[in-house]
Every structure is written in C-alpha cells, then in structure tokens.
Design an enzyme around this catalytic site. Structure first.
Site, short mmCIF file in Angstrom:
data_model
loop_
_atom_site.label_atom_id
_atom_site.label_comp_id
_atom_site.label_asym_id
_atom_site.label_seq_id
_atom_site.Cartn_x
_atom_site.Cartn_y
_atom_site.Cartn_z
N GLU A 12 -10.24 5.85 -0.59
CA GLU A 12 -10.84 4.94 0.39
C GLU A 12 -12.32 5.27 0.58
OE1 GLU A 12 -9.32 5.21 4.45
OE2 GLU A 12 -9.53 3.06 4.64
N GLN A 20 -1.66 -1.09 2.89
CA GLN A 20 -1.58 0.34 3.18
C GLN A 20 -1.11 0.51 4.62
OE1 GLN A 20 -5.31 2.44 2.39
NE2 GLN A 20 -5.05 3.47 4.34
N SER A 70 -1.90 3.43 9.87
CA SER A 70 -2.19 3.52 11.30
C SER A 70 -1.03 3.01 12.15
CB SER A 70 -3.43 2.70 11.65
OG SER A 70 -4.57 3.28 11.10
#
Lengths: 406, 330
Positions: free
Chosen positions: A247, A129, A132
């Site tokens: 999540e 994923q 960030s």
C-alpha cells in the site's frame, strides 16, 4: 540532473503511449478531476482493465509466472503517468493489483495463485481489502472480527468498515482474530473471502462529498474453507504487513498528483479570475500561488523518489511524506479552486452546472484519513525517519481478551 | 529522469560542509549580533576557497560552475549562518557577465561588491552592503556601478550585512538592463532559498536532538505527538523545499523559461519553511529556547529577515499565480 527519461524509460513510455492510442476506442476516458462511480460504470471500468491487461499494461511489476510483466516500479509509474495523461480513470481493480494480488503472491498456495491472479489482472474478479473495523482503524491490530474453526471451514462473524470497492468486489482479503488469548498482533489470521458467499452483507457508506466509494461489510456465520487461508493461523499480522508495505508503494507515489493537478487549477484560474473584483483577484491569486507552490513542492519531491526507484531503490518510510504533502497540497488546490468561483460556489453548482471543485474539496478530508491518517503518517515519519521515541503502546504484549490490560 | 545531485555535487556539498563547520562557529553569528565582529568566515575566506567565484566564468578567474553547484554550497553556508551571503556573489556574477574585470575582482575577493535593491539614491536594506566598497544598482533601467555612503542601522540578523546605501558615484555598465537585473534577482532568490534550506534543516536537527534528550512527565518529549508532529511538519517542509531549490537551480542552468516561476516558488516556500522550522525549534526547547543564550534565536532571526529580502512571500506567490495563468506551467 535532468527530467528526461533514460533511453529505456523513453522506449517503454513510447510503447505505453502507442498501446493506449491503439486501443483508445475501447477504453473509458474521463475529464480531469471527474469522479468515477464504480457501481454505475462498473462494466466500462472492467472492460477497460481487461483491454489494458491483454495489452500487458496491468500488473507491470508482478512476476511473469503470475501474468505480470516482471517490470520495475519505474515502469509501473510510467504506466500510471500515461494513463493519467490519456485521461483513463484509475483501474477498477487498483486495490487488487496494488495490494491483494501481491499478498496472494507472497503468502498464497499454488492453488490460490492459479485460481485468482490471472482473473484479478483482467478484472474478471474485482478485489477489496477487508481490514479496518469500527473499533480499529489506525489501531488495526485491535480488530474484533472473529474466525472460529469448524471442521474443514472457518466461521466468520463481525463487521468491517471503510472497505473501498466492496460494493462491486467479487473477492476480498480478510483479516480476522482467531486466538483472542494471545497478544493482539499474534492472534490474527488472513483469508480470501468470496464476497458473494451467504452471510456477507455490503452496505455503501455515503461520504461527505456525496459519493459512495466505500462500505460497511457485515459477516454473519460466513463459512470460509480452510483452503482459503493466506498463511498460517496466527500469522495474519505478518501477512497484513505485506499488504500494507505494498500500500505504501501504491500510495507513496512517484510524482503523481493527489487530487486536481496544478495545471487544472491554472486553467480554472485563467477562466475565472477576470470575473472577480480587483480585491477578490488579489486574494484569489494569493490562494492560487500558495496552492501551486505546495503542489509543485510535492510533485518535485515525488520526482526525487522516482529517481530513487529508477536507480533500483525501494520506497522507505520517507515515502509517507509524499502522501502528507500531497494531502496538504490537495487541500490548498481545492480551496483555491472553490475560491475562484466566488460566492457562486455556495450554491453548489455554478451557472454552467459544474460543481467539480466543490466535490473535489469535499473529497479531501477523506484523502487525509485513507491509507493512514495524517497523524499516523506523522508518527511513522517521526519515529522511523527522525528517530524520535515511539508512541506508548501499552497493549502490545497483553492477551487481546484481557482488553489491553496486563 | 535523474532528479538528484551528481557525485561531484555530493562531494562538493560534503567539502563545503567541512569548510563551513570548521570555519564558522555559531558564536560568530552571536558576536556579530552583539557588534563584536564581522560575519564569519568573511569575504576573503570565501574567495580563497573559491565559493565567491563558483558561477563566474573560468575566463574571468571563476570556476565556471552552475547555479546548482552554487546552491549545494549555499545550503551548507546557510546551515551555519555564514556571511557574507553567496546570494550576493551569485547575483553579482549574473550582473557582471559583460564586465569580466569586475567579475574577476568579485571572484578573488579583491573588490567588496554588494547589489542594491531599490533606488540608488537611497537604497532599500541590501545584503552584504554594510562592509562593501563597490555597489551595483539599477538606475532608470541601466546597470550602474559605483561607490556609496553606507548606513548600516541595527540589523535583526547581523550575519546578513544589511545596510542602506546612497551611491556617490555611478558608471553605466549596461544600458537597458531590466531583463538582466530580473534574472540576477531570480538567481539570487534561488540561492537565498538554498541558504534558507540549510538553516531550516539545521534548525530541525537541533530540535530533534533536544526532543530525544529532554524528559517531561516521565517520558522523552519527542514521544509526545504534540512535539513529534510539529517536528515532522517542519521536516516535511524542509524535504519539499530541497526539491524546489534543486528544480529552480536546475531551471536557472538548463531551462531559462522556467526560472521565473521556479525561483518565485522556491523563494516563497523557503520563507514559509524557514519560519516554521525556526519557530518550531524555539517552541520545542520551551523557555530555554526563548533565551538570548540559546542559539535558536540566531536561526529564527535569519528566517525573519530572509522572508522579507528579495521580495516577500506575497510578492512571490502572486508572481507564481500570474506566471502560471500566463502559461508558464503548461
């Protein structure tokens, strides 16, 4: 009130146990608390997931049409508990199963679903994923990685960071900025990216515990076909919220321990207490007692969430308290574990060469950051559970290209 | 797994909340502190509504309920700092298992019973002893009952009815009562943790309410992380304490082997959570929270007293570690 499975849960648990026993010789097993390096054990981890997938224990809550079992969150939690009990390590594709796959199911095209989902469940492809960035961790919507349309492709440039499993991943879901003239939440678009595509560079980051579970990922003129877009251009934030909600389900947990379990601390204390001086024993028992109380408080709170799931509810924002409590408990448990070693601990490895507790202790600061820092989780709880006013967000409606100023 | 209250227990909690909020104004805790009245609602009111006899068997005039039934009521009692404490009723009910006549007097309030900690010839400060006329004590391993001379002192929290007692008469109810005494103390610790849960929960709500109103530097103070995070930490503690209280109460009813560890865990955590919550509510209010006029210190006093009663956190953390190492946790 009871802690027993319902008849349905008991029969499902028995099924899971029998599957795990039947395939025991084909599965990787590790000691409790033993860190598993995804790169050096990649093949074993992929094999383990494939065996479990073929036995129907992967993607329990996924719809049947996409290779899942159409099961409940409780069944998912039971599988997690039984894998832990059997000492099978976390599935290599846990991020793919918990977050990427559900996002593809919700926002992908039929073509994407048929190409990716079955392979993901079998760990033929491992997923990561890519959210960030160096300048946007908790403030995720401030990300800068750009995707610019060029014919049938998009051209991506930028850098991601803290990307778990990128060093073994085959695909990732990638959040990019496609329209900097719009406010920061409105100019984002999500893609599926081939991690083996030209221009993708993955550099593992060594963390303070000594391991390297996550990475920096660089994108230099990486071309992504428009057919790999997830959702509409500019809809990336909405797509990302699907991932983040999943999540929360994955991390909020339902009674599973974060870090070493209370039982492993107890066993460690049994071994080590007699070797300490009487004065040290008093302090060590205080530390062990405090850690056990914090762990048990978190575990039984998880059982209350599990009960909510069991009655058909879904985890709300209060699930964030589970991670906060679990992180605090993990800190106390690992501190107590190291304290029990006495001054031998500072040499890193004890006489028998075991430095499990020191490594576990050095992992906790990362737990307190990943998936929402303690501070971000406190904001979520304060605002959505206690009803306190939100943090000021002065850049929310300003064009991203203005740098957050109106 | 069904780790939740039953509908009946939820109804009981709602009923108890209505009773306590209707019969116990916080001004009662303040009046008690200033020596102007006994704790509210008082023994008779608690007996009349049946709360003193929740765990007393039906054959002795009680409700024959579970410790968990009592704990959900005790949480509501704690929320308004009610007195006398249901800890005393719970503990006495265990000790009087073999004395149905006394248990009946406990349940109907006709006897004012307190349980003494420490030596019966000069007890440690004991809950609800200040206005009691009949005392239960452990004397050389035997459970004894009798009358006594009461020395109240000047309590930090006047709702607890604390006093030292010198027993002046003694009748043996049971020889060799060490185990019974220990179990009664553990049940008492669970119920005290439940009362602390109620007090801590209410304190957090009072703090949240103020943080939503009060403005400083042009913003509501609850929007500042320094204030918000303090309240969240207190709330998370309360949420987790509720889990330990339910577990320990369930263990008292359904899994006696787990009770010593669960009770110690709940009591130790209650001390920490109640202290943090009540310190927080004082701090969130700033200077006003430190005044005599504000109610914050009434909750703070309860926390500071309860953390030392029935064993302090150090004793209970040590017990948790010893029991776990001895195999109580598997």
């Amino acid at each position: 009130m009871d802690f027993d499975d319902t008849p349905e849960e008991a029969s499902f648990r028995a099924h899971v146990r029998s599957v795990l026993e039947e395939h025991a010789s084909e599965l990787l097993h590790v000691a409790p608390g033993e860190p598993v390096d995804a790169r050096s054990r990649e093949a074993e981890l992929r094999d383990t997931q494939r065996v479990l997938a073929e036995a129907g224990l992967v993607g329990v809550t996924w719809p049947r049409e996409y290779g899942g079992q159409g099961g409940t969150l409780v069944q998912q939690a039971i599988v997690g508990q039984e894998l832990g009990r059997a000492r099978v390590p976390t599935l290599i594709n846990h991020i793919g199963i918990g977050m990427c796959g559900p996002t593809v199911i919700a926002h992908g095209s039929d073509d994407q679903r048929s190409r990716y989902l079955a392979r993901l469940l079998r760990a033929d492809d491992v997923w990561c994923q890519l959210f960030s960035e160096p300048g946007s961790g908790s403030d995720l919507a401030a990300l800068r990685t750009s995707a610019v349309r060029d014919g049938e492709d998009w051209v991506v440039n930028g850098q991601k960071v803290w990307t778990t499993l990128a060093h073994v991943a085959d695909f990732g879901i990638l959040l990019t900025r496609t329209d900097p003239s719009r406010p920061k939440h409105a100019g984002l678009t999500m893609f599926v990216v081939d991690m083996h595509a030209p221009g993708v560079t993955v550099r593992p980051l060594r963390q303070m515990s000594g391991g390297a579970d996550f990475n920096e990922v660089f994108f230099d003129d990486v071309r992504i076909p428009d057919s790999e877009r997830l959702g509409e251009p500019g809809e990336g934030w909405r797509v990302a919220l699907t991932t983040l909600m999943n999540e929360r389900v994955a991390i909020g947990g339902a009674g599973s321990d974060i870090g070493p379990s209370p039982e492993s601390l107890t066993a460690h204390a049994r071994d080590r207490l007699p070797a300490l001086s009487p004065e040290q024993q008093v302090l060590a028992r205080q530390a062990v007692g405090r850690a056990l109380v914090a762990s048990l408080a978190t575990r039984y709170t998880g059982y209350r969430r599990f009960t909510t799931l069991s009655q058909g509810g879904v985890p709300g924002p209060e699930a964030s308290a589970g991670k906060l409590g679990g992180t605090a408990a993990a800190r106390l448990v690992t501190d107590a574990g190291v304290r029990l070693l006495g001054d031998e601990a500072v040499l890193g490895a004890t006489a028998d060469g075991d430095d499990t507790w020191q490594r576990a202790q050095a992992y906790v600061p990362g737990i307190a950051i990943a998936g929402g820092t303690d501070q971000v989780l406190r904001n979520i709880l304060g605002e959505r559970v206690l009803g306190l006013p939100p943090e000021p967000r002065t850049d929310k409606s300003a064009p991203f290209s203005s740098g957050g100023r109106r | 797994m069904n780790f939740d209250l039953s509908d009946d227990q939820r109804d009981a909690a709602a009923g108890a909340r209505e009773f306590f909020t209707g019969s116990v104004p916080l001004s009662a805790a303040r009046a008690a502190l200033e020596g102007e009245g006994p704790p509210a609602p008082g023994r008779k009111a608690l007996a009349d509504i049946g709360f003193l006899g929740i765990t007393v068997p039906e054959s002795a005039g009680g409700a024959g309920g579970s410790v968990l039934d009592l704990a959900v009521v005790a949480e509501q009692a704690g929320a308004v700092l009610a007195g006398p404490s249901l800890v005393t009723a719970a503990r006495a009910a265990v000790l009087l298992e073999g004395a149905p006549d006394l248990a009946a007097q406990l349940a109907d309030g006709s006897a004012a019973i307190a349980v003494l900690d420490g030596p019966v010839t000069g007890s440690a400060p004991s809950l609800d002893a200040a206005d009691a006329t009949l005392f239960l004590g452990l004397d050389g391993g035997a459970l004894v009952v009798g009358e006594g001379e009461v020395t109240p002192g000047r309590p930090m929290d006047a709702t607890r009815g604390l006093a030292s007692v010198r027993m002046t008469s003694r009748r043996v109810l049971a020889e060799d009562a060490g185990e019974l005494w220990a179990r009664a103390r553990q049940v008492g610790a669970v119920v005290m943790a439940a009362e602390d849960l109620g007090a801590a929960d209410r304190a957090v709500l009072v703090g949240v309410d103020y943080a939503q109103q009060r403005q400083a530097f042009g913003r509501v103070i609850g929007s500042y992380q320094a204030v918000k995070h303090m309240l969240v930490d207190a709330w998370v503690g309360v949420d987790q304490l509720r889990s330990l209280v339910w577990w320990a109460a369930w263990a008292a009813d359904s899994s006696p082997a787990e009770l010593p560890l669960a009770a110690a865990a709940a009591k130790a955590y209650a001390a920490e959570v109640a202290e943090r919550a009540t310190e927080t509510v004082v701090q969130v209010h700033g200077g006003i929270g430190f005044t005599w006029e504000h109610d914050a210190h009434l909750y703070w006093r309860r926390a500071k007293v309860d953390r030392l009663l029935l064993g302090d956190a150090a004793e209970h953390l040590d017990a948790v570690a010893r029991l776990a190492v001895a195999g109580a946790l598997g």
